[in-house]
Design a protein around this motif. Structure first.
Motif, PDB file in Angstrom:
ATOM      1  N   LEU A  26       0.832  -1.204   0.000  1.00  0.00           N
ATOM      2  CA  LEU A  26       0.000   0.000   0.000  1.00  0.00           C
ATOM      3  C   LEU A  26       0.872   1.261   0.000  1.00  0.00           C
ATOM      4  O   LEU A  26       0.546   2.235  -0.690  1.00  0.00           O
ATOM      5  N   ARG A  29       1.891   1.846  -3.524  1.00  0.00           N
ATOM      6  CA  ARG A  29       0.810   2.422  -4.330  1.00  0.00           C
ATOM      7  C   ARG A  29       0.652   3.920  -4.053  1.00  0.00           C
ATOM      8  O   ARG A  29       0.360   4.692  -4.956  1.00  0.00           O
ATOM      9  N   LEU A  35      -2.498   5.555  -5.489  1.00  0.00           N
ATOM     10  CA  LEU A  35      -3.441   6.017  -4.470  1.00  0.00           C
ATOM     11  C   LEU A  35      -3.010   7.424  -4.104  1.00  0.00           C
ATOM     12  O   LEU A  35      -1.867   7.645  -3.719  1.00  0.00           O
ATOM     13  N   LEU A  41      -8.678   3.820   0.947  1.00  0.00           N
ATOM     14  CA  LEU A  41      -7.836   2.627   0.859  1.00  0.00           C
ATOM     15  C   LEU A  41      -8.746   1.419   0.657  1.00  0.00           C
ATOM     16  O   LEU A  41      -9.925   1.458   1.026  1.00  0.00           O
ATOM     17  N   PRO A  42      -8.228   0.340   0.092  1.00  0.00           N
ATOM     18  CA  PRO A  42      -9.060  -0.854  -0.083  1.00  0.00           C
ATOM     19  C   PRO A  42      -9.612  -1.320   1.265  1.00  0.00           C
ATOM     20  O   PRO A  42      -8.963  -1.174   2.307  1.00  0.00           O
ATOM     21  N   THR A  43     -10.800  -1.893   1.230  1.00  0.00           N
ATOM     22  CA  THR A  43     -11.431  -2.372   2.459  1.00  0.00           C
ATOM     23  C   THR A  43     -10.684  -3.591   3.001  1.00  0.00           C
ATOM     24  O   THR A  43      -9.900  -4.227   2.288  1.00  0.00           O
ATOM     25  N   VAL A  46     -11.338  -6.665   0.875  1.00  0.00           N
ATOM     26  CA  VAL A  46     -10.595  -6.648  -0.396  1.00  0.00           C
ATOM     27  C   VAL A  46      -9.138  -7.042  -0.152  1.00  0.00           C
ATOM     28  O   VAL A  46      -8.569  -7.860  -0.883  1.00  0.00           O
ATOM     29  N   LEU A  47      -8.529  -6.466   0.878  1.00  0.00           N
ATOM     30  CA  LEU A  47      -7.118  -6.781   1.171  1.00  0.00           C
ATOM     31  C   LEU A  47      -6.957  -8.232   1.620  1.00  0.00           C
ATOM     32  O   LEU A  47      -5.967  -8.879   1.272  1.00  0.00           O
ATOM     33  N   GLU A  50      -7.061 -10.153  -1.633  1.00  0.00           N
ATOM     34  CA  GLU A  50      -5.906  -9.869  -2.481  1.00  0.00           C
ATOM     35  C   GLU A  50      -4.634 -10.542  -1.975  1.00  0.00           C
ATOM     36  O   GLU A  50      -3.841 -11.066  -2.753  1.00  0.00           O
TER      37      GLU A  50
END
Length: 139
Positions: A26, A29, A35, A41-43, A46-47, A50
């Motif tokens: 992160l 990014r 970002l 930020l991704p939830t 989601v993380l 991923e």
């Protein structure tokens, strides 16, 4: 360097733990501009998908990002990329934003102000309850 190991790190090991891998990804990014300040930020879900990580690993990664000034939480809304500090002694035109933590002190102060406001609201509520209880008590 090996990455993605879960559990505790052996002394002197260069292996990153899962939460460190997530936090570094992160950060990358954010540094690359993928970002931007203010972006969500991704939830956690989601993380977790991923990175194939547990919720605890994702939470620890987010805590690292907040601690280092890369992210800020907005209760009820999620985590967002922190705004870069604008109150530095350096000339803004020469500051290397790509390598500097976004947010830093400003993000920490905002977070502390929010926590303080929430705590004061809780204290006021508790004080009102105590006052109500004392008013109803006969001695």
């Amino acid at each position: 360097m090996t990455t993605g190991r879960q559990g505790r790190r052996a002394a002197g090991s260069t292996v990153l733990l899962t939460f460190e891998v997530i936090a570094e990804a992160l950060r990358g990014r954010i540094r690359s501009g993928g970002l931007k300040p203010g972006d969500a930020l991704p939830t956690q879900a989601v993380l977790m998908r991923e990175f194939g990580a547990s919720s605890l690993s994702v939470q620890k990664a987010m805590a690292l990002l907040k601690r280092d000034g890369y992210a800020i939480s907005r209760p009820g809304k999620g985590a967002f990329v922190a705004q870069p500090d604008v109150d530095t002694d350096e000339d803004p035109g020469t500051q290397e934003v790509g390598n500097a933590p976004a947010g830093g002190m400003v993000a920490r102060v905002e977070e502390l102000e929010l926590v303080l406001a929430q705590t004061l609201e809780q204290l006021a509520g508790l004080r009102a309850r105590v006052d109500a209880l004392e008013a109803g008590v006969t001695t």
